[in-house]
Design a protein around this motif. Structure first.
Motif, short mmCIF file in Angstrom:
data_model
loop_
_atom_site.label_atom_id
_atom_site.label_comp_id
_atom_site.label_asym_id
_atom_site.label_seq_id
_atom_site.Cartn_x
_atom_site.Cartn_y
_atom_site.Cartn_z
N TYR A 1 1.00 -7.60 -4.01
CA TYR A 1 2.36 -7.26 -4.44
C TYR A 1 2.45 -7.30 -5.97
O TYR A 1 2.93 -6.35 -6.61
CB TYR A 1 3.34 -8.25 -3.81
N GLN A 2 2.00 -8.38 -6.59
CA GLN A 2 2.04 -8.51 -8.03
C GLN A 2 1.11 -7.50 -8.71
O GLN A 2 1.44 -6.93 -9.76
CB GLN A 2 1.65 -9.94 -8.44
N PRO B 1 -5.89 -0.80 1.66
CA PRO B 1 -6.49 -1.95 2.36
C PRO B 1 -5.44 -2.92 2.89
O PRO B 1 -5.65 -3.54 3.93
CB PRO B 1 -7.36 -2.60 1.28
N TYR B 2 -4.33 -3.07 2.16
CA TYR B 2 -3.26 -3.96 2.62
C TYR B 2 -2.69 -3.46 3.94
O TYR B 2 -2.51 -4.22 4.90
CB TYR B 2 -2.18 -4.03 1.56
N ALA C 1 9.44 -0.63 -5.39
CA ALA C 1 8.34 -1.48 -4.92
C ALA C 1 8.71 -2.95 -5.02
O ALA C 1 8.40 -3.74 -4.12
CB ALA C 1 7.08 -1.19 -5.73
N ALA C 2 9.37 -3.34 -6.11
CA ALA C 2 9.75 -4.74 -6.29
C ALA C 2 10.72 -5.22 -5.21
O ALA C 2 10.66 -6.37 -4.76
CB ALA C 2 10.37 -4.93 -7.67
N LEU C 3 11.58 -4.33 -4.76
CA LEU C 3 12.60 -4.72 -3.78
C LEU C 3 12.10 -4.67 -2.34
O LEU C 3 12.52 -5.49 -1.51
CB LEU C 3 13.82 -3.80 -3.92
N LYS C 4 11.21 -3.76 -2.02
CA LYS C 4 10.92 -3.48 -0.62
C LYS C 4 9.52 -3.87 -0.13
O LYS C 4 9.34 -4.14 1.06
CB LYS C 4 11.11 -1.98 -0.35
N LYS D 1 5.88 -9.32 0.11
CA LYS D 1 5.25 -10.20 -0.88
C LYS D 1 4.11 -10.98 -0.23
O LYS D 1 4.18 -11.35 0.93
CB LYS D 1 6.28 -11.15 -1.49
N ASP D 2 3.08 -11.24 -1.01
CA ASP D 2 1.98 -12.06 -0.55
C ASP D 2 1.54 -12.95 -1.70
O ASP D 2 2.09 -12.87 -2.80
CB ASP D 2 0.81 -11.20 -0.04
#
Length: 397
Positions: free
Chosen positions: A79-80, A124-125, A184-187, A190-191
């Motif tokens: 995510y980051q 890959p995610y 992307a930040a909102l939806k 997160k990992d």
């Protein structure tokens, strides 16, 4: 959070479509240059061969990003990583818009490629999140988004540049990436960094071993190199062919022709399901033959627009057969090394694309359309030799 924590995220259809959309927008940055090469050459007073190096540098940058950045996905928060790369991509696109000279613009091409690896972090995610029996279908959907981005980027770039200055292509792309960062930040799920996992340098140093010990990975990388190289030869030289006496058309036509490749994008989910159920080697062989036939059509009857259009459909669908099937096979090699395996495959894939862009422009400079088609057919011959001779399996499958 443990290493397996991301698997708790439910991979819903809206989330799959979101990943496909982000993938498509992010990958578009690589292809804006192709329909506008003649315009860039005019602006900076350079030759067609020189401007071909920008497309090459963009794909080399992407390959380097795959090699140096994507492996971070196995050791840190994806995510980051996605958000950071999107931010750097925005700065690279803005620099291309403001480029004062050709050398600076060529270097921004390298940086645009280097920072546009978001799709190969997402793939890959998604493969890890997907159920094994549906992995091909999920990757097919995401790769259809990727291919739509590739095709529509050419259409967007070609059509926009036929009405306003080509620099605006990069300014609009900068704004699009800014909006994408917010989305992307909102939806995106997160990992966190996996606990007790390998370090970045351990991850990088393990890549040669993965190549040495996984025959299937080597096979996928080699035919991916030649298949994408064949595709890039076409799209990096089409603008010159359209402007030649055979057609006397401009970048807008290239943009419209790129829409035909949507057949490949629409076929991607179907190809993905076939990769789950049928022999992957058969699907890849089908793609190789389709791409070979397309260049035979281009060579002998490419000056007829209906034949050219048919060849474009065959070319893009054939390439998609190879990419979807190969990435599905590569992602089945193991979740712990999914990013690194994807790195190897896509590094080879885009190095093939870079070579196709570079040698395609040279072929055009030396021998026109005939030389371009012969070059592509040589790539296809090497791909067929690798598939049917060098990597012929001992048993069917």
């Amino acid at each position: 959070m443990s290493e397996s924590a991301p698997q708790k995220t439910v991979l819903t259809q809206p989330l799959i479509l979101l990943m496909a959309f982000i993938t498509g927008v992010a990958v578009s940055n690589l292809y804006y240059i192709q329909p506008i090469q003649a315009l860039v050459a005019t602006t900076f007073h350079v030759t067609s061969g020189a401007v071909g190096t920008v497309a090459m540098l963009t794909q080399v940058g992407y390959a380097l990003g795959l090699l140096l950045i994507v492996p971070f996905g196995d050791v840190t928060s994806r995510y980051q990583l996605i958000l950071r790369m999107l931010g750097l991509s925005l700065l690279s696109l803005l620099a291309a818009y403001l480029a004062p000279n050709f050398i600076f613009f060529a270097l921004t091409g390298l940086m645009i490629g280097l920072t546009s690896v978001v799709p190969q972090i997402i793939i890959p995610y998604a493969a890890v999140l997907a159920q094994p029996q549906k992995r091909g279908a999920v990757l097919g959907t995401i790769l259809s988004g990727l291919l739509m981005g590739v095709l529509l980027s050419r259409s967007f770039s070609g059509i926009i540049s036929s009405y306003i200055h080509w620099r605006w292509v990069y300014l609009i792309a900068t704004i699009a990436i800014a909006l994408l960062i917010l989305l992307a930040a909102l939806k995106l799920p997160k990992d966190s960094r996996p606990k007790n996992g390998p370090s970045y340098w351990q991850t990088i140093s393990s890549i040669p071993g993965l190549i040495a010990h996984q025959r299937l990975l080597r096979e996928a990388a080699i035919n991916g190199f030649f298949m994408f190289g064949t595709l890039s030869i076409f799209w990096s030289t089409l603008i010159f062919y359209m402007a030649s006496p055979a057609y006397r058309l401009g970048s807008g036509t290239v943009g419209l022709l790129a829409i035909l490749g949507a057949a490949g994008a629409l076929a991607a989910p179907i190809i993905g399901r076939l990769a789950d159920a049928k022999s992957p080697r058969f699907i890849i062989a089908t793609g190789l033959f389709m791409m070979t036939i397309s260049y035979l059509l281009f060579l002998f009857w490419g000056h007829f627009m209906p034949i050219l259009m048919l060849g474009i459909v065959l070319l893009d669908v054939g390439n998609q057969c190879g990419q979807v099937t190969n990435q599905t096979r590569v992602q089945m090699l193991g979740e712990a090394t999914s990013s690194r395996n994807n790195t190897v495959f896509m590094f080879a894939y885009f190095m093939g694309g870079a070579s196709g862009s570079f040698f395609g422009a040279l072929a055009w400079s030396f021998g026109g359309w005939v030389a371009v088609c012969l070059l592509a057919l040589a790539y296809q011959c090497l791909a067929l030799i690798a598939h049917f001779i060098l990597y012929r399996p001992k048993s069917t499958g």
